[in-house]
Scaffold this active site. Sequence first.
Site, PDB file in Angstrom:
ATOM      1  N   SER A 156      19.953  24.934  47.658  1.00 25.34           N
ATOM      2  CA  SER A 156      19.647  26.275  47.166  1.00 25.34           C
ATOM      3  C   SER A 156      20.122  27.309  48.163  1.00 25.34           C
ATOM      4  O   SER A 156      20.087  27.090  49.380  1.00 25.34           O
ATOM      5  CB  SER A 156      18.143  26.422  46.943  1.00 25.34           C
ATOM      6  OG  SER A 156      17.793  27.772  46.684  1.00 25.34           O
ATOM      7  N   GLY A 198      17.151  23.583  33.023  1.00 30.36           N
ATOM      8  CA  GLY A 198      17.772  24.346  34.101  1.00 30.36           C
ATOM      9  C   GLY A 198      19.155  23.853  34.504  1.00 30.36           C
ATOM     10  O   GLY A 198      19.963  23.451  33.667  1.00 30.36           O
ATOM     11  N   ILE A 199      19.417  23.876  35.815  1.00 31.62           N
ATOM     12  CA  ILE A 199      20.702  23.428  36.341  1.00 31.62           C
ATOM     13  C   ILE A 199      20.956  21.978  35.948  1.00 31.62           C
ATOM     14  O   ILE A 199      22.081  21.593  35.612  1.00 31.62           O
ATOM     15  CB  ILE A 199      20.735  23.571  37.876  1.00 31.62           C
ATOM     16  CG1 ILE A 199      20.582  25.047  38.291  1.00 31.62           C
ATOM     17  CG2 ILE A 199      22.027  22.987  38.442  1.00 31.62           C
ATOM     18  CD1 ILE A 199      21.718  25.943  37.867  1.00 31.62           C
ATOM     19  N   GLY A 200      19.909  21.162  35.970  1.00 31.40           N
ATOM     20  CA  GLY A 200      20.070  19.759  35.615  1.00 31.40           C
ATOM     21  C   GLY A 200      20.532  19.572  34.186  1.00 31.40           C
ATOM     22  O   GLY A 200      21.385  18.718  33.903  1.00 31.40           O
ATOM     23  N   GLY A 207      15.905  15.412  36.774  1.00 33.98           N
ATOM     24  CA  GLY A 207      15.580  16.718  36.195  1.00 33.98           C
ATOM     25  C   GLY A 207      16.640  17.186  35.223  1.00 33.98           C
ATOM     26  O   GLY A 207      16.902  18.388  35.110  1.00 33.98           O
ATOM     27  N   TYR A 219       9.152  26.400  49.657  1.00 35.93           N
ATOM     28  CA  TYR A 219      10.204  25.966  48.732  1.00 35.93           C
ATOM     29  C   TYR A 219      11.566  25.982  49.431  1.00 35.93           C
ATOM     30  O   TYR A 219      12.332  25.002  49.361  1.00 35.93           O
ATOM     31  CB  TYR A 219      10.255  26.864  47.510  1.00 35.93           C
ATOM     32  CG  TYR A 219      11.466  26.599  46.637  1.00 35.93           C
ATOM     33  CD1 TYR A 219      11.511  25.475  45.815  1.00 35.93           C
ATOM     34  CD2 TYR A 219      12.569  27.451  46.663  1.00 35.93           C
ATOM     35  CE1 TYR A 219      12.632  25.205  45.037  1.00 35.93           C
ATOM     36  CE2 TYR A 219      13.691  27.189  45.886  1.00 35.93           C
ATOM     37  CZ  TYR A 219      13.717  26.063  45.075  1.00 35.93           C
ATOM     38  OH  TYR A 219      14.837  25.796  44.314  1.00 35.93           O
ATOM     39  N   ASN A 251      16.622  17.472  32.110  1.00 30.05           N
ATOM     40  CA  ASN A 251      16.150  18.020  30.836  1.00 30.05           C
ATOM     41  C   ASN A 251      16.040  19.540  30.831  1.00 30.05           C
ATOM     42  O   ASN A 251      15.737  20.135  29.790  1.00 30.05           O
ATOM     43  CB  ASN A 251      14.784  17.430  30.480  1.00 30.05           C
ATOM     44  CG  ASN A 251      13.729  17.738  31.522  1.00 30.05           C
ATOM     45  OD1 ASN A 251      13.700  17.073  32.560  1.00 30.05           O
ATOM     46  ND2 ASN A 251      12.875  18.721  31.291  1.00 30.05           N
TER      47      ASN A 251
END
Length: 316
Positions: free
Chosen positions: A156, A31-33, A27, A181, A29
């Site tokens: 999280s 956000g946090i990634g 991931g 989630y 590409n």
Amino acid sequence: MSSASRRRPWDVHRLPSAEGSTFLVTGGNAGIGYFTAEQLAATGAHVVLGSRDRAKADTAMASIRSRVPDAHLSHLPLDLADLASLKSVADRLDLDHLDAVVHNAGVALDDPPRRETGDGHELMFGTNHLGHFALTQWLAPLLSAAPAGRVVTVGSFAARSERLDLDDLQSTLDYRPKRTYGRSKLAQMSFGFELDRRLRAINSTVLSVVAHPGGALDSLTPSRPPVSVTTAAERLRALPAALLVQGKDAGARPVVRAVLDPEVRGGQLWGPRVFGLRGTPRCEPVPAHMADAEVAARLWAASGELTGTDPDLGFR
């Protein structure tokens, strides 16, 4: 003077060189990634962005190169919701070793209905936890071949208030998106701590570390067009929230430290310093429900059955 007293304090703006190392960020590409990949790229490492969408990965790499002109980047097509596709990951990476994988990619749904992966698993649990669980097996030989490989699992803050229902891991009986989630992220974190226990039991050189970004808001995140755009008005409205939370660039810093810092140890939890929500990275106590070895062992067994993986995930 001891080496400890001479050691330079960790500086999020002056990261140590990682030239010659290779890191995979799932991931990577967005956000946090994305910010994890951007910060790691500045160390001279080869950063592989794992992403389903080639166009989004190309956009992210172009954005990183606009800030790190000599960045060494590549894209790995990666769909964590498709377990069969993960078996070829090591071959597609075409590496002799992998210094770290950052288990970051995730799905967060806000509203019903309950959705499933192509393998028939609840989408958030299947992608966030089971996909990374299975991916670890296929990366195990490359991680073990590194001088000091690391598995960094991104959890999280939402997992703190949740508890796993081992009889309904896939929320078949009671589906509430936000809770599902949070439980998927708790499953990831529990996996990260259990993986460390198992790695230590076989004297592996690989470390398993867990990190979380705290409270990370888009509205407090600097723009990276066209990857993400935050307007001045949005940032202005979010200023009061900055007393408690932060942007995703800052949220990536505990993850980056978990990857790079030679002082990090397996089984640790890294997060923001201020109430676990904002600030510079620090090692924090592991909540009891995340460290519960009995629950983790049952989750591990169930995850192995659901993914059809080796009980030891390929580590020997």
